[in-house]
Design a protein around this motif. Sequence first.
Motif, PDB file in Angstrom:
ATOM      1  N   GLY A 174       0.798  -1.225   0.000  1.00 37.10           N
ATOM      2  CA  GLY A 174       0.000   0.000   0.000  1.00 37.10           C
ATOM      3  C   GLY A 174       0.823   1.263   0.000  1.00 37.10           C
ATOM      4  N   CYS A 175       2.076   1.194   0.460  1.00 34.02           N
ATOM      5  CA  CYS A 175       2.936   2.377   0.478  1.00 34.02           C
ATOM      6  C   CYS A 175       3.308   2.840  -0.924  1.00 34.02           C
ATOM      7  N   THR A 176       2.970   2.067  -1.955  1.00 38.55           N
ATOM      8  CA  THR A 176       3.203   2.501  -3.337  1.00 38.55           C
ATOM      9  C   THR A 176       1.953   3.101  -3.966  1.00 38.55           C
ATOM     10  N   TYR A 177       0.819   3.069  -3.285  1.00 42.68           N
ATOM     11  CA  TYR A 177      -0.449   3.473  -3.891  1.00 42.68           C
ATOM     12  C   TYR A 177      -0.523   4.990  -4.078  1.00 42.68           C
ATOM     13  N   VAL A 178      -0.976   5.396  -5.278  1.00 43.30           N
ATOM     14  CA  VAL A 178      -1.336   6.772  -5.567  1.00 43.30           C
ATOM     15  C   VAL A 178      -2.689   6.729  -6.274  1.00 43.30           C
ATOM     16  N   LEU A 179      -3.683   7.420  -5.720  1.00 40.62           N
ATOM     17  CA  LEU A 179      -5.041   7.399  -6.243  1.00 40.62           C
ATOM     18  C   LEU A 179      -5.412   8.764  -6.812  1.00 40.62           C
ATOM     19  N   ALA A 180      -6.032   8.782  -7.982  1.00 41.11           N
ATOM     20  CA  ALA A 180      -6.584  10.024  -8.505  1.00 41.11           C
ATOM     21  C   ALA A 180      -7.755  10.454  -7.634  1.00 41.11           C
ATOM     22  N   ALA A 181      -8.017  11.759  -7.603  1.00 38.03           N
ATOM     23  CA  ALA A 181      -9.019  12.316  -6.692  1.00 38.03           C
ATOM     24  C   ALA A 181     -10.396  11.674  -6.821  1.00 38.03           C
ATOM     25  N   PRO A 182     -10.926  11.424  -8.029  1.00 37.23           N
ATOM     26  CA  PRO A 182     -12.270  10.825  -8.102  1.00 37.23           C
ATOM     27  C   PRO A 182     -12.349   9.459  -7.418  1.00 37.23           C
ATOM     28  N   LEU A 183     -11.340   8.624  -7.605  1.00 31.90           N
ATOM     29  CA  LEU A 183     -11.328   7.318  -6.946  1.00 31.90           C
ATOM     30  C   LEU A 183     -11.175   7.480  -5.436  1.00 31.90           C
ATOM     31  N   ALA A 184     -10.258   8.318  -4.999  1.00 31.93           N
ATOM     32  CA  ALA A 184     -10.050   8.512  -3.562  1.00 31.93           C
ATOM     33  C   ALA A 184     -11.321   9.001  -2.885  1.00 31.93           C
ATOM     34  N   ALA A 233     -18.165  -2.069   9.886  1.00 26.11           N
ATOM     35  CA  ALA A 233     -17.755  -3.356   9.319  1.00 26.11           C
ATOM     36  C   ALA A 233     -16.320  -3.312   8.819  1.00 26.11           C
ATOM     37  N   ALA A 234     -15.897  -2.173   8.289  1.00 23.71           N
ATOM     38  CA  ALA A 234     -14.552  -2.062   7.727  1.00 23.71           C
ATOM     39  C   ALA A 234     -13.470  -2.167   8.785  1.00 23.71           C
ATOM     40  N   GLN A 235     -13.802  -1.924  10.044  1.00 26.31           N
ATOM     41  CA  GLN A 235     -12.794  -2.013  11.099  1.00 26.31           C
ATOM     42  C   GLN A 235     -12.248  -3.423  11.269  1.00 26.31           C
ATOM     43  N   ALA A 236     -12.953  -4.412  10.749  1.00 23.26           N
ATOM     44  CA  ALA A 236     -12.487  -5.793  10.835  1.00 23.26           C
ATOM     45  C   ALA A 236     -11.547  -6.160   9.695  1.00 23.26           C
ATOM     46  N   ILE A 237     -11.346  -5.240   8.742  1.00 23.80           N
ATOM     47  CA  ILE A 237     -10.422  -5.497   7.637  1.00 23.80           C
ATOM     48  C   ILE A 237      -9.008  -5.156   8.092  1.00 23.80           C
ATOM     49  N   THR A 238      -8.117  -6.122   7.996  1.00 25.00           N
ATOM     50  CA  THR A 238      -6.751  -5.922   8.462  1.00 25.00           C
ATOM     51  C   THR A 238      -5.903  -5.184   7.437  1.00 25.00           C
ATOM     52  N   LEU A 239      -6.078  -5.496   6.163  1.00 27.60           N
ATOM     53  CA  LEU A 239      -5.194  -4.996   5.120  1.00 27.60           C
ATOM     54  C   LEU A 239      -5.908  -3.941   4.276  1.00 27.60           C
ATOM     55  N   HIS A 240      -5.665  -2.683   4.586  1.00 21.86           N
ATOM     56  CA  HIS A 240      -6.314  -1.579   3.890  1.00 21.86           C
ATOM     57  C   HIS A 240      -5.992  -1.570   2.402  1.00 21.86           C
ATOM     58  N   ASP A 241      -4.741  -1.957   2.039  1.00 23.37           N
ATOM     59  CA  ASP A 241      -4.348  -1.910   0.628  1.00 23.37           C
ATOM     60  C   ASP A 241      -5.140  -2.914  -0.206  1.00 23.37           C
ATOM     61  N   TRP A 242      -5.431  -4.055   0.357  1.00 20.12           N
ATOM     62  CA  TRP A 242      -6.255  -5.052  -0.316  1.00 20.12           C
ATOM     63  C   TRP A 242      -7.670  -4.507  -0.538  1.00 20.12           C
ATOM     64  N   PHE A 243      -8.242  -3.882   0.487  1.00 19.32           N
ATOM     65  CA  PHE A 243      -9.603  -3.336   0.401  1.00 19.32           C
ATOM     66  C   PHE A 243      -9.687  -2.222  -0.650  1.00 19.32           C
ATOM     67  N   ILE A 244      -8.700  -1.344  -0.668  1.00 20.14           N
ATOM     68  CA  ILE A 244      -8.706  -0.247  -1.639  1.00 20.14           C
ATOM     69  C   ILE A 244      -8.639  -0.792  -3.060  1.00 20.14           C
ATOM     70  N   TYR A 245      -7.746  -1.737  -3.287  1.00 21.31           N
ATOM     71  CA  TYR A 245      -7.620  -2.334  -4.620  1.00 21.31           C
ATOM     72  C   TYR A 245      -8.904  -3.043  -5.014  1.00 21.31           C
ATOM     73  N   ALA A 246      -9.506  -3.785  -4.095  1.00 21.61           N
ATOM     74  CA  ALA A 246     -10.758  -4.495  -4.388  1.00 21.61           C
ATOM     75  C   ALA A 246     -11.869  -3.518  -4.728  1.00 21.61           C
ATOM     76  N   PHE A 247     -11.962  -2.422  -3.966  1.00 20.47           N
ATOM     77  CA  PHE A 247     -12.996  -1.422  -4.263  1.00 20.47           C
ATOM     78  C   PHE A 247     -12.784  -0.834  -5.646  1.00 20.47           C
ATOM     79  N   ALA A 248     -11.562  -0.440  -5.945  1.00 21.98           N
ATOM     80  CA  ALA A 248     -11.288   0.215  -7.226  1.00 21.98           C
ATOM     81  C   ALA A 248     -11.616  -0.704  -8.400  1.00 21.98           C
ATOM     82  N   ARG A 249     -11.085  -1.914  -8.377  1.00 20.05           N
ATOM     83  CA  ARG A 249     -11.295  -2.817  -9.502  1.00 20.05           C
ATOM     84  C   ARG A 249     -12.764  -3.192  -9.655  1.00 20.05           C
TER      85      ARG A 249
END
Length: 306
Positions: free
Chosen positions: A158-168, A181-197
Amino acid sequence: MPMVKPRVAVLLAAYNGMRWIEQQLASIQAQHQVDVTIFISVDLSSDDTQAWCEGYARQHSNAQVLASPGRLGGAGRNFFRLFRDVDISPFDFIALSDQDDLWHPDKLQRATEYLLFSEPQAYSSNVTAFWPDGRRRLLDKAQPQVAWDHLFEAAGPGCTYVLAAPLASAFKVHLCAHWDAAQAITLHDWFIYAFARSHGYGWYIDSRPGLDYRQHPHNQVGANVGLKSLLQRLSRIRDGWWFGQVALISQLIGRPWAVLPGNGNLSRRTLLALFSYATQCRRRRRDQWMFRLACLLATFTAGYEG
């Protein structure tokens, strides 16, 4: 007339970071051809990270430290807190930062230029892991994306992630709507990628490493190399944690794998079906074989029914 530099909000999650955070911040401040503002959230620490960061912000007008959130208990919750509490609306791009890496000077320039002149709304990259004993190793995450990889892995660290403003902005709205519910997600980078795709945002994974990825005993998630790392990951599969995260993320993004049996529920029947779809669930060939093993382990050890 000088060209306007892209405005980048860097969200930095810190915890007991006194050994490394000054070097990390220096590498962020040294970024070329971007206008950077740094937002720091410090999970309740036993060292002086909060006070040190507040002093740093007083000396650097482009750095802000959020009020102490108390004990959050993990990097994922800390990054979620940053997304929720930082006003990202004035910025063109949002970048995520750990406290202990070393960014290459052109990391953000390369990411923002790609996003400005191409269709994808998100960027990530390979990294070079390095250890205190001098070892260095390229971590290659830039294999071609497949149909469902976002349900089973992140797009790299996740430290490599850069998101354009509309996606963010869209992710922030979604996160806040599913906050508890999101507080139970351990890996934020996985969740962000899953949401985007899953919501139609293109994602580019750059084969060129953009940072040196520090490895030390306190990494929450480090480089996936060596026997010890393999055994740790197999243990998390056997105890049900990993597929539990799969199920939770799938539910929160509203995109369960409807093509598979079980209506998106993780039953034995679904896991065995996933076994046959391994090439569509992980990007790298080696990981596809590990995914098959994970499906078999979960089928017979994690207590799934049906």
